[in-house]
Write a protein that holds these residues in place. Structure first.
Motif, mmCIF file in Angstrom:
data_model
loop_
_atom_site.group_PDB
_atom_site.id
_atom_site.type_symbol
_atom_site.label_atom_id
_atom_site.label_comp_id
_atom_site.label_asym_id
_atom_site.label_seq_id
_atom_site.Cartn_x
_atom_site.Cartn_y
_atom_site.Cartn_z
ATOM 1 N N PRO A 66 0.830 -1.214 0.000
ATOM 2 C CA PRO A 66 0.000 0.000 0.000
ATOM 3 C C PRO A 66 0.862 1.261 0.000
ATOM 4 O O PRO A 66 2.082 1.211 0.193
ATOM 5 N N ASP A 67 0.215 2.386 -0.200
ATOM 6 C CA ASP A 67 0.910 3.665 -0.124
ATOM 7 C C ASP A 67 1.505 3.856 1.262
ATOM 8 O O ASP A 67 0.975 3.374 2.261
ATOM 9 N N LYS A 68 2.606 4.606 1.284
ATOM 10 C CA LYS A 68 3.344 4.800 2.540
ATOM 11 C C LYS A 68 3.210 6.245 2.996
ATOM 12 O O LYS A 68 3.148 7.172 2.188
ATOM 13 N N ILE A 69 3.213 6.433 4.338
ATOM 14 C CA ILE A 69 3.152 7.766 4.937
ATOM 15 C C ILE A 69 4.250 7.857 5.987
ATOM 16 O O ILE A 69 4.347 7.007 6.882
ATOM 17 N N ILE A 70 5.096 8.891 5.898
ATOM 18 C CA ILE A 70 6.155 9.107 6.883
ATOM 19 C C ILE A 70 6.248 10.606 7.172
ATOM 20 O O ILE A 70 5.544 11.417 6.568
ATOM 21 N N CYS A 71 7.127 10.938 8.097
ATOM 22 C CA CYS A 71 7.399 12.339 8.435
ATOM 23 C C CYS A 71 8.817 12.698 7.983
ATOM 24 O O CYS A 71 9.676 11.828 7.825
ATOM 25 N N THR A 72 9.021 13.982 7.771
ATOM 26 C CA THR A 72 10.368 14.447 7.437
ATOM 27 C C THR A 72 11.363 13.920 8.461
ATOM 28 O O THR A 72 11.086 13.908 9.664
ATOM 29 N N ASP A 132 4.721 -2.504 -10.357
ATOM 30 C CA ASP A 132 3.673 -2.026 -9.467
ATOM 31 C C ASP A 132 4.036 -0.606 -9.060
ATOM 32 O O ASP A 132 5.198 -0.173 -9.177
ATOM 33 N N THR A 133 3.061 0.121 -8.571
ATOM 34 C CA THR A 133 3.280 1.518 -8.165
ATOM 35 C C THR A 133 2.702 1.751 -6.777
ATOM 36 O O THR A 133 1.828 1.025 -6.302
ATOM 37 N N LEU A 134 3.227 2.779 -6.142
ATOM 38 C CA LEU A 134 2.696 3.260 -4.883
ATOM 39 C C LEU A 134 3.109 4.712 -4.732
ATOM 40 O O LEU A 134 3.915 5.223 -5.524
#
Length: 385
Positions: A66-72, A132-134
């Motif tokens: 799945p798509d990823k979410i992180i912080c700076t 594949d893409t994300l």
């Protein structure tokens, strides 16, 4: 395709992948890697086989997750899962910047900007491909600000801290703070303390954290040390020189001082005066103190009753201003061995450049003080060595 005499009989093995296993030229539809053998035979002759190996490379089925979410300032492990299993896949992540190895199936992404479309291409040596893409969303992780970051105060310290940019705040240590869970606590530590501020930012689907360090220094108290009072006599002065840790001084009143903005002025007031000093350290800490300079109106004269030339001349002891008419010393036979009209001059125990014997001598003094009061005195002194 095989070349052979049409008089021979032919047979392909294994037969399940061969369109017609009994003819030399046929169609091979291989579903897996393996050896294939064509055998030519003729009655009465030894069979003649020939074999070759067919490698069937898979078409990769890629799943980058799945798509990823992180912080700076955060990192995240990417992973391209590929089926079926195969040892010689090659990988290519695009764009390949801000990751440890764009040709690995498990690179680490460390970018500080979002990547809306990140593609991983997987291929075999002969070009069988899958992809594949994300997307990688990077939320700001440097959102927290605080003022002041480095400050100091004189005791008792009381410094207003102010943070901004976060949804919630947590200060540590709690020492010296009036609150630890607000943006703007007041810091009143007794000693210098470094505070850590942890800020939390709530985005729509993710939480980021940021930290800031705040140094609050508590400077030493300003100190001065001098006597409560001193005495001077007519014509004398006293150097004010307080001990302590201050660098800047202001004296009041300025009358009777040779300077009012130095640490050690000379004080020569005409009357009794109380001097106040405001002293300041390099960091701006301030203290006040005072000293009384007591002024005697009359000079004082005195004479010791014994002396040794090894420790100094025999002199009139005076405090203040006095005028000498004469100062005479006689030996026990009445011979004058010393005379002066300089009140600061003394006898060194010699006469005609010869040391005089130890014993008792007679002195005679005629002087007047600064107010004109006469001072006459005669007495004995003992010369010792």
């Amino acid at each position: 395709r095989a070349d052979g005499d049409t008089a021979f009989f032919y047979n392909w093995t294994p037969e399940q992948d061969i369109a017609n296993p009994l003819i030399p030229n046929t169609t091979l539809t291989a579903l897996s890697s393996g050896w294939y053998t064509l055998t030519a035979s003729y009655p009465g002759c030894v069979d003649m086989p020939d074999s070759f190996f067919v490698e069937v490379q898979p078409v990769p089925q890629v799943n980058a997750g799945p798509d990823k979410i992180i912080c700076t300032y955060d990192t995240i492990q990417l992973y391209a899962a590929v089926t079926p299993a195969y040892a010689n896949y090659s990988y290519d992540w695009s764009p390949g910047i801000n990751m440890t190895d764009s040709t690995s199936n498990i690179p680490v992404f460390y970018g500080d900007a979002s990547v809306p479309l990140l593609t991983v291409d997987v291929s075999t040596p002969i070009g069988c491909k899958g992809s594949d893409t994300l997307s990688v969303i990077v939320y700001p992780g440097d959102f927290l600000s605080v003022i002041p970051e480095d400050t100091g105060a004189c005791p008792p310290a009381r410094i207003q801290l102010a943070a901004d940019g976060a949804s919630s705040y947590a200060w540590s240590p709690a020492y010296g703070l009036d609150a630890t869970d607000i943006a703007n606590p007041v810091a009143s530590p007794v000693s210098s303390t470094e505070y850590t501020l942890l800020g939390t930012k709530n985005y729509s689907n993710h939480v980021c954290y940021d930290t800031q360090l705040v140094m609050v220094r508590v400077y030493p108290n300003a100190t001065v040390n001098m006597p409560d009072s001193v005495q001077i006599w007519p014509g004398e002065s006293y150097q004010l020189d307080p001990a302590g840790n201050c660098l800047y001084f202001k004296w009041f009143p300025p009358s009777g001082l040779n300077a009012d903005n130095i640490s050690n002025p000379l004080a020569q007031p005409e009357v009794r005066t109380r001097y106040f000093v405001t002293a300041t350290t390099e960091q701006g800490c301030t203290v006040r103190d005072s000293i009384d300079v007591l002024v005697n109106t009359e000079s004082v004269l005195d004479v010791p009753n014994a002396f040794s030339p090894t420790t100094g001349d025999f002199k009139i002891v005076k405090r203040g201003i006095a005028h000498l008419k004469y100062f005479r010393i006689f030996n026990r036979w009445g011979n004058k061995v010393f005379e002066t009209t300089n009140i600061d001059q003394g006898w060194n125990g010699r006469f005609n450049d010869k040391e005089q014997p130890v014993g008792v001598y007679i002195y005679s003094i005629d002087a007047t003080t600064s107010t004109g009061k006469p001072f006459k005195k005669e007495g004995n002194l003992t010369l010792i060595r």
